[in-house]
Design a protein around this motif. Structure first.
Motif, PDB file in Angstrom:
ATOM      1  N   SER A  74       0.750 -31.932  11.506  1.00 46.85           N
ATOM      2  CA  SER A  74      -0.636 -31.635  11.109  1.00 46.85           C
ATOM      3  C   SER A  74      -1.494 -31.550  12.372  1.00 46.85           C
ATOM      4  O   SER A  74      -2.602 -32.088  12.443  1.00 46.85           O
ATOM      5  CB  SER A  74      -1.189 -32.706  10.160  1.00 46.85           C
ATOM      6  N   ALA A  75      -0.961 -30.862  13.378  1.00 48.80           N
ATOM      7  CA  ALA A  75      -1.615 -30.788  14.689  1.00 48.80           C
ATOM      8  C   ALA A  75      -2.949 -30.067  14.602  1.00 48.80           C
ATOM      9  O   ALA A  75      -3.099 -29.065  13.895  1.00 48.80           O
ATOM     10  CB  ALA A  75      -0.706 -30.086  15.686  1.00 48.80           C
ATOM     11  N   LYS A  76      -3.906 -30.600  15.346  1.00 52.09           N
ATOM     12  CA  LYS A  76      -5.242 -30.011  15.380  1.00 52.09           C
ATOM     13  C   LYS A  76      -5.725 -29.787  16.807  1.00 52.09           C
ATOM     14  O   LYS A  76      -6.501 -28.873  17.070  1.00 52.09           O
ATOM     15  CB  LYS A  76      -6.217 -30.936  14.637  1.00 52.09           C
ATOM     16  N   LYS A  77      -5.245 -30.609  17.720  1.00 54.38           N
ATOM     17  CA  LYS A  77      -5.690 -30.538  19.105  1.00 54.38           C
ATOM     18  C   LYS A  77      -4.451 -30.472  20.002  1.00 54.38           C
ATOM     19  O   LYS A  77      -3.617 -31.378  19.985  1.00 54.38           O
ATOM     20  CB  LYS A  77      -6.531 -31.771  19.439  1.00 54.38           C
ATOM     21  N   THR A  78      -4.327 -29.386  20.780  1.00 56.29           N
ATOM     22  CA  THR A  78      -3.100 -29.171  21.540  1.00 56.29           C
ATOM     23  C   THR A  78      -3.390 -28.734  22.973  1.00 56.29           C
ATOM     24  O   THR A  78      -4.516 -28.336  23.316  1.00 56.29           O
ATOM     25  CB  THR A  78      -2.194 -28.117  20.870  1.00 56.29           C
ATOM     26  N   ILE A  79      -2.332 -28.784  23.778  1.00 53.35           N
ATOM     27  CA  ILE A  79      -2.394 -28.357  25.178  1.00 53.35           C
ATOM     28  C   ILE A  79      -1.282 -27.346  25.419  1.00 53.35           C
ATOM     29  O   ILE A  79      -0.165 -27.514  24.920  1.00 53.35           O
ATOM     30  CB  ILE A  79      -2.206 -29.557  26.141  1.00 53.35           C
ATOM     31  N   GLU A  80      -1.586 -26.318  26.184  1.00 51.99           N
ATOM     32  CA  GLU A  80      -0.559 -25.353  26.574  1.00 51.99           C
ATOM     33  C   GLU A  80      -0.590 -25.190  28.085  1.00 51.99           C
ATOM     34  O   GLU A  80      -1.601 -24.750  28.659  1.00 51.99           O
ATOM     35  CB  GLU A  80      -0.776 -24.008  25.874  1.00 51.99           C
ATOM     36  N   VAL A  81       0.522 -25.529  28.730  1.00 46.73           N
ATOM     37  CA  VAL A  81       0.660 -25.401  30.179  1.00 46.73           C
ATOM     38  C   VAL A  81       1.523 -24.167  30.459  1.00 46.73           C
ATOM     39  O   VAL A  81       2.731 -24.167  30.222  1.00 46.73           O
ATOM     40  CB  VAL A  81       1.306 -26.658  30.796  1.00 46.73           C
ATOM     41  N   GLY A  82       0.893 -23.109  30.947  1.00 44.66           N
ATOM     42  CA  GLY A  82       1.581 -21.836  31.148  1.00 44.66           C
ATOM     43  C   GLY A  82       1.358 -20.951  29.935  1.00 44.66           C
ATOM     44  O   GLY A  82       1.708 -21.320  28.811  1.00 44.66           O
ATOM     45  N   VAL A  83       0.764 -19.783  30.142  1.00 43.76           N
ATOM     46  CA  VAL A  83       0.356 -18.945  29.012  1.00 43.76           C
ATOM     47  C   VAL A  83       1.054 -17.589  28.994  1.00 43.76           C
ATOM     48  O   VAL A  83       1.449 -17.100  27.942  1.00 43.76           O
ATOM     49  CB  VAL A  83      -1.175 -18.748  29.035  1.00 43.76           C
TER      50      VAL A  83
ATOM     51  N   ILE B  24      -6.344 -26.320  24.524  1.00 49.37           N
ATOM     52  CA  ILE B  24      -6.705 -26.187  25.933  1.00 49.37           C
ATOM     53  C   ILE B  24      -5.511 -25.551  26.627  1.00 49.37           C
ATOM     54  O   ILE B  24      -4.424 -26.139  26.698  1.00 49.37           O
ATOM     55  CB  ILE B  24      -7.055 -27.545  26.560  1.00 49.37           C
ATOM     56  N   ALA B  25      -5.697 -24.329  27.107  1.00 49.77           N
ATOM     57  CA  ALA B  25      -4.610 -23.560  27.711  1.00 49.77           C
ATOM     58  C   ALA B  25      -4.931 -23.270  29.169  1.00 49.77           C
ATOM     59  O   ALA B  25      -6.081 -22.965  29.510  1.00 49.77           O
ATOM     60  CB  ALA B  25      -4.402 -22.248  26.951  1.00 49.77           C
ATOM     61  N   MET B  26      -3.914 -23.353  30.016  1.00 47.02           N
ATOM     62  CA  MET B  26      -4.153 -23.146  31.447  1.00 47.02           C
ATOM     63  C   MET B  26      -3.070 -22.303  32.078  1.00 47.02           C
ATOM     64  O   MET B  26      -1.892 -22.441  31.775  1.00 47.02           O
ATOM     65  CB  MET B  26      -4.264 -24.507  32.152  1.00 47.02           C
ATOM     66  N   ASP B  27      -3.497 -21.402  32.939  1.00 44.89           N
ATOM     67  CA  ASP B  27      -2.573 -20.539  33.672  1.00 44.89           C
ATOM     68  C   ASP B  27      -3.360 -19.953  34.850  1.00 44.89           C
ATOM     69  O   ASP B  27      -4.506 -19.544  34.673  1.00 44.89           O
ATOM     70  CB  ASP B  27      -2.048 -19.418  32.771  1.00 44.89           C
TER      71      ASP B  27
ATOM     72  N   ALA C 295      -2.168 -26.035  36.478  1.00 46.51           N
ATOM     73  CA  ALA C 295      -2.293 -27.054  35.434  1.00 46.51           C
ATOM     74  C   ALA C 295      -2.688 -28.429  35.953  1.00 46.51           C
ATOM     75  O   ALA C 295      -3.452 -29.148  35.304  1.00 46.51           O
ATOM     76  CB  ALA C 295      -0.980 -27.161  34.657  1.00 46.51           C
ATOM     77  N   MET C 296      -2.191 -28.811  37.115  1.00 41.37           N
ATOM     78  CA  MET C 296      -2.383 -30.181  37.570  1.00 41.37           C
ATOM     79  C   MET C 296      -3.860 -30.577  37.671  1.00 41.37           C
ATOM     80  O   MET C 296      -4.251 -31.638  37.178  1.00 41.37           O
ATOM     81  CB  MET C 296      -1.678 -30.401  38.902  1.00 41.37           C
ATOM     82  N   PRO C 297      -4.724 -29.758  38.290  1.00 42.86           N
ATOM     83  CA  PRO C 297      -6.142 -30.143  38.353  1.00 42.86           C
ATOM     84  C   PRO C 297      -6.792 -30.273  36.979  1.00 42.86           C
ATOM     85  O   PRO C 297      -7.640 -31.147  36.772  1.00 42.86           O
ATOM     86  CB  PRO C 297      -6.787 -29.008  39.167  1.00 42.86           C
ATOM     87  N   VAL C 298      -6.383 -29.422  36.046  1.00 42.42           N
ATOM     88  CA  VAL C 298      -6.955 -29.482  34.702  1.00 42.42           C
ATOM     89  C   VAL C 298      -6.534 -30.763  34.001  1.00 42.42           C
ATOM     90  O   VAL C 298      -7.365 -31.466  33.391  1.00 42.42           O
ATOM     91  CB  VAL C 298      -6.515 -28.257  33.871  1.00 42.42           C
ATOM     92  N   LEU C 299      -5.253 -31.097  34.087  1.00 46.90           N
ATOM     93  CA  LEU C 299      -4.763 -32.313  33.438  1.00 46.90           C
ATOM     94  C   LEU C 299      -5.400 -33.553  34.055  1.00 46.90           C
ATOM     95  O   LEU C 299      -5.782 -34.495  33.339  1.00 46.90           O
ATOM     96  CB  LEU C 299      -3.239 -32.386  33.541  1.00 46.90           C
TER      97      LEU C 299
END
Length: 239
Positions: A72-81, A101-104, A133-137
């Protein structure tokens, strides 16, 4: 070959188990018939890109969609798009008020998929950050409110940083949440003698092997190493 208890392990060696015909059967019988039209359109557009082979495999996408629903995911992270196949898939499988929150570092790839994301009506769920990704995380972790607030994370990026991402995501993803790492078989090279591996694949093969060993020894997660796509390591956070 022996297992951890010293007993022989039977590994089927029938050619069809290792063939492209089997993947074709899986895709055509179970994946493509259920693939939403926006994803199909984005996949077909990505197939025309010179780097199409780095996109998430559709069968991996089908499994991720199931995991998102089970959580029942609502909030996710994507590293590499890349062009956003897995990103669009996630957006289609979280609620309308969900957030990714997606980062690339390469926005130009993301923009190839953006028209399909807009057409699907899910752009409002995506916060795309043009950045490594590292600075965002690390920035996310500066706010204590973010710790343990994410349900799911998908990582398909630079393999030499997988463990660095893991340590950060283990703080950001909630207990019971899932972190999934793509390409952990690295074209099957992790099981090959180094001398048989093309030279351009050897460096990241070493990183994949090191990550696989480390994740297998991480008592903080429950692990399933799935031989799907190019290998998907699924970690459920325990503590």
């Amino acid at each position: 070959m022996e297992n951890g208890g010293g007993k022989p392990v039977h590994i089927p060696n029938h050619p069809i188990l290792r063939s492209e015909k089997l993947l074709k059967y899986i895709l055509e019988s179970s994946v493509y018939p259920r693939e939403p039209e926006p994803l199909r359109e984005l996949r077909n557009a990505t197939d025309n890109h010179p780097l199409h082979f780095i996109a998430a495999s559709p069968d991996v996408g089908q499994l991720i969609a199931l995991l998102l629903k089970l959580l029942s995911a609502k909030k996710t992270i994507e590293v590499g798009v890349f062009t956003g196949y897995s990103l669009l898939l996630t957006a289609l499988n979280i609620p309308d008020d969900g957030k990714i929150i997606a980062m690339d570092p390469a926005r130009n790839f993301y923009e190839l998929g953006l028209p399909f994301i807009k057409k699907a009506g899910v752009e409002h769920k995506i916060d795309f950050l043009e950045s490594p990704a590292m600075p965002v995380l690390d920035k996310l972790l500066e706010d204590p409110a973010n710790e343990g607030s994410f349900d799911f994370a998908f990582v398909d990026a630079d393999k030499d940083n997988y463990w660095n991402y893991h340590e950060r995501l283990m703080k950001l993803v909630r207990i019971g949440g899932i972190i999934a790492y793509d390409n952990t078989l690295w074209g099957g090279s992790v099981a090959m003698p180094e001398e048989e591996v093309p030279e351009q694949k050897r460096e990241w093969r070493k990183h994949a092997i090191a990550f696989n060993k480390a994740i297998a020894e991480d008592s903080r997660v429950e692990l399933a190493f799935a031989s799907i796509g190019d290998g998907l390591s699924i970690c459920r956070r325990l503590r």
